[in-house]
Design an enzyme around this catalytic site. Structure first.
Site, PDB file in Angstrom:
ATOM      1  N   ASN A   1      -6.795   6.584   3.851  1.00 13.55           N
ATOM      2  CA  ASN A   1      -8.214   6.838   3.610  1.00 13.55           C
ATOM      3  C   ASN A   1      -8.594   8.310   3.641  1.00 13.55           C
ATOM      4  O   ASN A   1      -9.712   8.662   3.267  1.00 13.55           O
ATOM      5  CB  ASN A   1      -9.070   6.065   4.619  1.00 13.55           C
ATOM      6  CG  ASN A   1      -8.939   4.567   4.456  1.00 13.55           C
ATOM      7  OD1 ASN A   1      -8.244   4.074   3.574  1.00 13.55           O
ATOM      8  ND2 ASN A   1      -9.601   3.834   5.313  1.00 13.55           N
TER       9      ASN A   1
ATOM     10  N   HIS B   1       0.821  -1.214   0.000  1.00 16.23           N
ATOM     11  CA  HIS B   1       0.000   0.000   0.000  1.00 16.23           C
ATOM     12  C   HIS B   1       0.859   1.271   0.000  1.00 16.23           C
ATOM     13  O   HIS B   1       0.359   2.341  -0.317  1.00 16.23           O
ATOM     14  CB  HIS B   1      -0.908  -0.023   1.226  1.00 16.23           C
ATOM     15  CG  HIS B   1      -2.315   0.419   0.972  1.00 16.23           C
ATOM     16  ND1 HIS B   1      -2.915   0.433  -0.269  1.00 16.23           N
ATOM     17  CD2 HIS B   1      -3.264   0.876   1.833  1.00 16.23           C
ATOM     18  CE1 HIS B   1      -4.163   0.865  -0.152  1.00 16.23           C
ATOM     19  NE2 HIS B   1      -4.394   1.151   1.110  1.00 16.23           N
TER      20      HIS B   1
END
Length: 192
Positions: free
Chosen positions: A66, A19
Site C-alpha cells: 500500500n 499479490h
C-alpha cells in the site's frame, strides 16, 4: 535508463502469494540479466542490469504494497526519470489467471499498490505489466484471495506466466510500451 518495479510485500509469509507475483517477475528478470538485488535505497531492494541496450534498475519496494509509490516516486525523482522510463509489474484481479497484458495508464482497479504509485508519481500514465490472478470465489474477501498462496499444482502454469511477464517487461523496456503492447497483447489474446 529505465526503472522496472515489481510490486509485492516483503517477508517470507508473503512469498508465493498472488499479490507478490510482481516480486517473482522482478526476481526472474534479474536472474536472466545476471543481476542480483545487492543495493538498498529508497526503502527498496535494487538490482542493476542491462536489457538490450538499456541500463535498468529493477526494484522491489520494501514498504509493503500500500506504500509502494513512496519508493517509486523517490527513485524517479533521484534519477530524474520520466513516466516513459517506468514499467510496473503487478497482479490483477480483472485478468484471467496466468494472462499477461501490457497497458499504459488507466485506473488502479482497486489495486492499492498501483494506487500508491499513481499518487507518488503524479499520474497513471506509465507502462504496467498486468499479471492475471483471476477473481476470488464468491463470498471470499479479495484481500484474503490475493494474499493467498498459489497452489502447488499451479507451478507449471505460474512459471510459464512469469516467463511471459518477463518477456513483456523486456519488450516494454527495449521497444517502448506503445510498440511492445502490440506484440504482448496479441500473444496474450492468441493464448486464450
Amino acid at each position: 535508463m529505465k526503472l522496472v518495479v515489481g510490486l509485492g510485500n516483503p517477508g517470507e509469509e508473503y512469498a508465493r502469494t498472488r499479490h507478490n507475483v510482481g516480486f517473482v517477475v522482478a526476481d526472474r528478470l534479474a536472474q536472466l540479466a545476471g543481476a542480483s538485488f545487492s543495493a538498498k535505497k529508497f526503502a527498496a531492494e535494487l538490482a542493476e542490469a542491462r536489457l538490450g541496450p538499456e541500463r535498468v534498475w529493477i526494484m522491489k519496494p520494501q514498504t509493503y504494497m500500500n506504500h509502494s509509490g513512496e519508493a517509486v516516486g523517490a527513485a524517479l525523482r533521484f534519477w530524474k526519470l520520466g513516466l516513459d522510463d517506468l514499467v510496473v509489474v503487478h497482479d490483477d484481479l480483472e485478468l484471467d489467471p496466468y494472462r499477461v497484458q501490457l497497458k499504459v495508464g488507466g485506473g488502479h482497479g482497486g489495486h492499492n499498490g498501483v494506487k500508491s504509485v499513481n499518487a507518488h508519481v503524479g499520474s497513471p500514465e506509465y507502462a504496467r505489466v498486468r499479471v492475471g490472478v483471476g477473481r476470488p470465489p464468491p463470498r471470499m474477501d479479495p484481500a484474503d484471495y490475493v494474499l493467498g498462496k498459489f497452489a502447488k499444482g499451479e507451478d507449471a502454469e505460474l512459471d510459464l506466466c512469469v516467463e511471459q511477464a518477463v518477456e513483456a517487461t523486456r519488450l516494454a523496456v527495449e521497444l517502448g510500451a506503445a510498440r511492445a503492447m502490440n506484440q504482448v497483447n496479441r500473444r496474450s489474446r492468441a493464448a486464450e
